[in-house]
Design a protein around this motif. Structure first.
Motif, PDB file in Angstrom:
ATOM      1  N   SER A 176     -20.526  23.149 -56.221  1.00  0.00           N
ATOM      2  CA  SER A 176     -20.527  24.458 -56.611  1.00  0.00           C
ATOM      3  C   SER A 176     -21.994  24.912 -57.293  1.00  0.00           C
ATOM      4  CB  SER A 176     -19.557  24.763 -57.386  1.00  0.00           C
ATOM      5  OG  SER A 176     -19.654  24.421 -58.621  1.00  0.00           O
ATOM      6  N   LEU A 177     -22.607  23.741 -57.883  1.00  0.00           N
ATOM      7  CA  LEU A 177     -23.896  24.405 -58.644  1.00  0.00           C
ATOM      8  C   LEU A 177     -25.050  23.393 -58.120  1.00  0.00           C
ATOM      9  CD1 LEU A 177     -24.571  25.990 -61.116  1.00  0.00           C
ATOM     10  CD2 LEU A 177     -24.307  23.994 -62.448  1.00  0.00           C
ATOM     11  N   ARG A 222     -37.602  30.026 -57.645  1.00  0.00           N
ATOM     12  CA  ARG A 222     -36.049  30.616 -57.603  1.00  0.00           C
ATOM     13  C   ARG A 222     -35.293  29.783 -58.855  1.00  0.00           C
ATOM     14  NH1 ARG A 222     -31.696  28.812 -55.040  1.00  0.00           N
ATOM     15  NH2 ARG A 222     -29.928  30.499 -54.276  1.00  0.00           N
ATOM     16  N   ALA A 228     -15.282  22.620 -64.831  1.00  0.00           N
ATOM     17  CA  ALA A 228     -15.802  21.991 -63.522  1.00  0.00           C
ATOM     18  C   ALA A 228     -16.164  20.497 -63.574  1.00  0.00           C
ATOM     19  CB  ALA A 228     -17.007  22.787 -62.860  1.00  0.00           C
ATOM     20  N   ALA A 282     -17.085  16.587 -62.102  1.00  0.00           N
ATOM     21  CA  ALA A 282     -18.293  16.126 -61.561  1.00  0.00           C
ATOM     22  C   ALA A 282     -18.557  16.432 -60.072  1.00  0.00           C
ATOM     23  CB  ALA A 282     -18.529  14.577 -61.588  1.00  0.00           C
ATOM     24  N   PRO A 308     -26.077  24.050 -53.938  1.00  0.00           N
ATOM     25  CA  PRO A 308     -26.483  25.473 -53.751  1.00  0.00           C
ATOM     26  C   PRO A 308     -27.877  25.570 -54.437  1.00  0.00           C
ATOM     27  CG  PRO A 308     -24.075  25.323 -54.448  1.00  0.00           C
ATOM     28  CD  PRO A 308     -24.691  23.905 -54.638  1.00  0.00           C
ATOM     29  N   LEU A 309     -28.004  25.146 -55.753  1.00  0.00           N
ATOM     30  CA  LEU A 309     -29.427  25.354 -56.371  1.00  0.00           C
ATOM     31  C   LEU A 309     -30.335  24.541 -55.624  1.00  0.00           C
ATOM     32  CD1 LEU A 309     -28.370  25.618 -60.149  1.00  0.00           C
ATOM     33  CD2 LEU A 309     -29.237  27.346 -58.522  1.00  0.00           C
ATOM     34  N   ASP A 317     -16.954  18.744 -58.244  1.00  0.00           N
ATOM     35  CA  ASP A 317     -16.983  20.253 -58.045  1.00  0.00           C
ATOM     36  C   ASP A 317     -18.320  20.943 -58.598  1.00  0.00           C
ATOM     37  OD1 ASP A 317     -16.199  22.745 -58.433  1.00  0.00           O
ATOM     38  OD2 ASP A 317     -14.831  22.647 -59.982  1.00  0.00           O
ATOM     39  N   ARG A 318     -19.026  20.229 -59.687  1.00  0.00           N
ATOM     40  CA  ARG A 318     -20.352  20.884 -59.846  1.00  0.00           C
ATOM     41  C   ARG A 318     -21.392  20.386 -58.983  1.00  0.00           C
ATOM     42  NH1 ARG A 318     -18.993  18.132 -64.708  1.00  0.00           N
ATOM     43  NH2 ARG A 318     -20.882  16.901 -64.642  1.00  0.00           N
ATOM     44  N   ALA A 322     -23.291  24.495 -69.049  1.00  0.00           N
ATOM     45  CA  ALA A 322     -22.254  25.646 -68.884  1.00  0.00           C
ATOM     46  C   ALA A 322     -21.131  25.539 -67.808  1.00  0.00           C
ATOM     47  CB  ALA A 322     -23.092  27.050 -68.392  1.00  0.00           C
ATOM     48  N   ALA A 323     -21.320  24.900 -66.609  1.00  0.00           N
ATOM     49  CA  ALA A 323     -20.338  24.659 -65.691  1.00  0.00           C
ATOM     50  C   ALA A 323     -19.305  23.614 -66.498  1.00  0.00           C
ATOM     51  CB  ALA A 323     -20.900  23.895 -64.485  1.00  0.00           C
ATOM     52  N   GLY A 327     -29.094  23.115 -68.745  1.00  0.00           N
ATOM     53  CA  GLY A 327     -28.187  23.814 -69.282  1.00  0.00           C
ATOM     54  C   GLY A 327     -27.055  24.638 -68.390  1.00  0.00           C
ATOM     55  N   LEU A 328     -27.526  24.810 -67.290  1.00  0.00           N
ATOM     56  CA  LEU A 328     -26.505  25.360 -66.169  1.00  0.00           C
ATOM     57  C   LEU A 328     -25.418  24.197 -65.904  1.00  0.00           C
ATOM     58  CD1 LEU A 328     -28.765  26.869 -63.914  1.00  0.00           C
ATOM     59  CD2 LEU A 328     -27.695  27.916 -65.575  1.00  0.00           C
TER      60      LEU A 328
END
Lengths: 342, 227
Positions: free
Chosen positions: B138-139, B225, B130, B132, B142-143, B134-135, B124-125, B120-121
């Motif tokens: 940025s997402l 987390r 954002a 591919a 980091p996750l 970029d995601r 949202a991105a 789902g995140l």
């Protein structure tokens, strides 16, 4: 103008939706769970593959990828990025938008989240999460904002607040908001335009005030008429609202004189009297003319009225209809026991 | 206490293993990302190749490296002539062998972390504009950082124990390619080397357990987390 005609599949479920509605404004798609509301929003956003047309203010979106559609999607579960602060969440779409007009400070102030900017998103309450999600969507400078049951994760005490916020940001930024919900109260509070969805198809649509007067909404036990008015004065703990050619007394509602308010009058709260009643506690008594009589699915009589405040519905027993010899064209008085303000 | 030869083996192990993590981690992230998030032709082949070191005898991996990067092999010869790179009998070669042997473990750690991410995140991105790559930056990465850190620690700890591929590819040269396991092996070959072997074995054991524990803790922390 938003103009859709699309088909989509999600598993065994097929969606075939066609409707058009004026923009800007709030368009509510109302229907039961499983009717295809979320699939419709996902198809518009490009998250679920769909075929057909999605035209919005002369831009054609259907051929674009989700990341190119410039759609602000406020998800039911907010979907804030857990590794980013509130500020970084808000700026995620903003940083990727070309030529932004709405900026962080203004959005944060309007949404009441300026004090949360440097916090992480995990500790936010349901209402705060929804505000941040709305802010993040608005700051991505969207062509249209899609909202999927935006009040689902918000506790009851905060619902009215968020509804007011949605209305005020819509007015302030002249947004087009497409909102889906199974909660008639939410639709009644927000919608300028309503579409009813059943089993993956739009069954009826129209301006909210007109559609609420029509079946199937008028035949529900919580049937109501909507009256859009303006605050005329505040006095003695009540708010006087200018509605149509008359004034109604409503429960206290914060608002400057002239502010727009939407009143809801439930059909079950409207009783009828042939003569002007004397010595009654009801504050709102308006002259009315019967325009039609119907029998509702639940066996009650539904009386359609034309009044100086606008059309009203009254749900009474069929007994009362024959006792009072009610018939179309008859002039009488409507006693409005309660008015809800949103 | 440790003799200078034993300290040298410990230092060689650290250098070889650290360098192997630096080589393997970016490759592990790329492969884990590709396998975890995309469907493409040759995906199964990549999956099998990347995991092959897990089931192949390490000696076979060493042999394949020798016949690829040996000075007489086409690729090895080319790298030597053009860049002056030499892998056989060098600690760089030991790092290369270790990197390939630890790659499957590292891919698994990164992939677990990527797969724990809420899709789902990502949606949202996408709606926020954002694309591919970029995601990914940025997402997703980091996750997935706890998994990436865990992969690095796991790769380091496992690398300290590599034996077969190293000894086959780059031999057992003290101060160059003689890591802890190779030093233990050499000690056992000498009369009276049992005490040295025991000291080195205890050291290896402690290092491996510490690495594994750190990696498990990070994976768990990362899962919590992301929920």
């Amino acid at each position: 103008m938003i103009d859709l005609d699309l088909t989509a599949r999600a598993g065994a479920f097929a969606l075939r939706c066609a409707f058009a509605a004026p923009t800007p404004g709030i368009i509510s798609v109302f229907g039961p769970s499983g009717a295809g509301k979320t699939t419709l929003l996902r198809a518009i956003a490009g998250l679920t593959p769909a075929e057909g047309r999605i035209d919005l203010d002369n831009a054609s979106l259907a051929a674009l990828k989700a990341e190119e559609r410039r759609i602000g999607y406020v998800f039911q579960d907010a979907r804030l990025f857990p590794h980013l602060s509130v500020r970084e969440n808000l700026l995620y779409g903003f940083a990727r938008a070309a030529d932004p007009r709405l900026h962080l400070d203004e959005a944060a102030a309007v949404l009441g989240i300026a004090g949360l900017l440097d916090r992480g998103v995990r500790a936010l309450s349901g209402g705060e999460r929804q505000r941040v999600a709305l802010g993040r969507a608005l700051l991505s400078q969207p062509r249209v904002v899609l909202m999927d049951e935006p009040l689902a994760g918000v506790d009851i005490a905060r619902k009215g607040e968020i509804l007011g916020l949605i209305r005020s940001v819509q007015a302030r930024f002249a947004l087009t908001i497409l909102h889906v919900s199974h909660d008639l109260d939410e639709v009644a509070a927000l919608a300028d335009h309503v579409a009813l969805i059943e089993q993956g198809a739009i069954s009826r649509r129209g301006p909210a005030r007109a559609l609420f007067l029509e079946a199937p909404l008028s035949h529900r036990p919580d049937a109501r008429s909507l009256i859009d008015g303006r605050v005329a004065a505040q006095q003695d703990g009540v708010t006087i609202v200018e509605a149509g050619e008359t004034r109604l007394v409503a429960p206290r509602h914060e608002g400057e004189a002239g502010a727009r308010v939407r009143l809801q009058v439930y059909a079950r709260d409207v009783t009828l009297a042939l003569k002007p009643p004397e010595a009654v506690s009801t504050r709102n008594i308006v002259p009315a003319t019967i325009t039609a009589l119907e029998t509702r699915i639940d066996g009650q009589a539904l009386v359609r009225l034309e009044t100086p405040a606008g059309p009203l519905l009254s749900a009474i027993t069929r007994d009362a209809v024959s006792d009072l010899k009610l018939a179309p064209g008859l002039a009488l008085f409507a006693l409005v026991k309660a008015v809800a303000v949103k | 206490m440790l003799t200078s030869l034993e300290l040298q083996a410990l230092a060689t192990s650290f250098i070889v293993s650290t360098r192997s993590v630096l080589i393997a981690l970016p490759i592990a992230i790329l492969i884990a990302y590709a396998l975890g998030r995309f469907r493409f032709p040759g995906r199964t082949l990549l999956d099998v190749l990347a995991h092959a070191p897990l089931i192949l005898p390490p000696v076979v991996v060493g042999y394949v490296l020798l016949s690829t990067f040996g000075l007489n092999a086409p690729l090895g010869g080319f790298l030597h002539r053009t860049f002056g790179w030499r892998f056989v009998f060098t600690s760089e070669g030991a790092s290369l062998a270790t990197a390939i042997m630890t790659l499957p473990l590292m891919i698994r750690a990164v992939r677990l972390s990527l797969e724990a991410m809420d899709e789902g995140l990502d949606e949202a991105a996408r709606t926020l504009g954002a694309k591919a790559l970029d995601r990914a930056l940025s997402l997703h990465l980091p996750l997935a950082w706890p998994g990436i850190l865990a992969a690095a620690i796991l790769g380091f700890a496992a690398g300290l124990g590599e034996f077969g591929a190293i000894i086959t590819f780059v031999s057992n040269i003290p101060g160059e390619t003689q890591t802890l396991p190779l030093a233990i092996y050499s000690a056992l070959q000498q009369p009276g080397g049992e005490a040295a072997a025991a000291r080195l074995a205890t050291l290896s054991f402690a290092l491996a357990i510490a690495g594994l524990a750190a990696s498990e803790l990070l994976i768990r922390f990362g899962k919590r987390r992301l929920q």
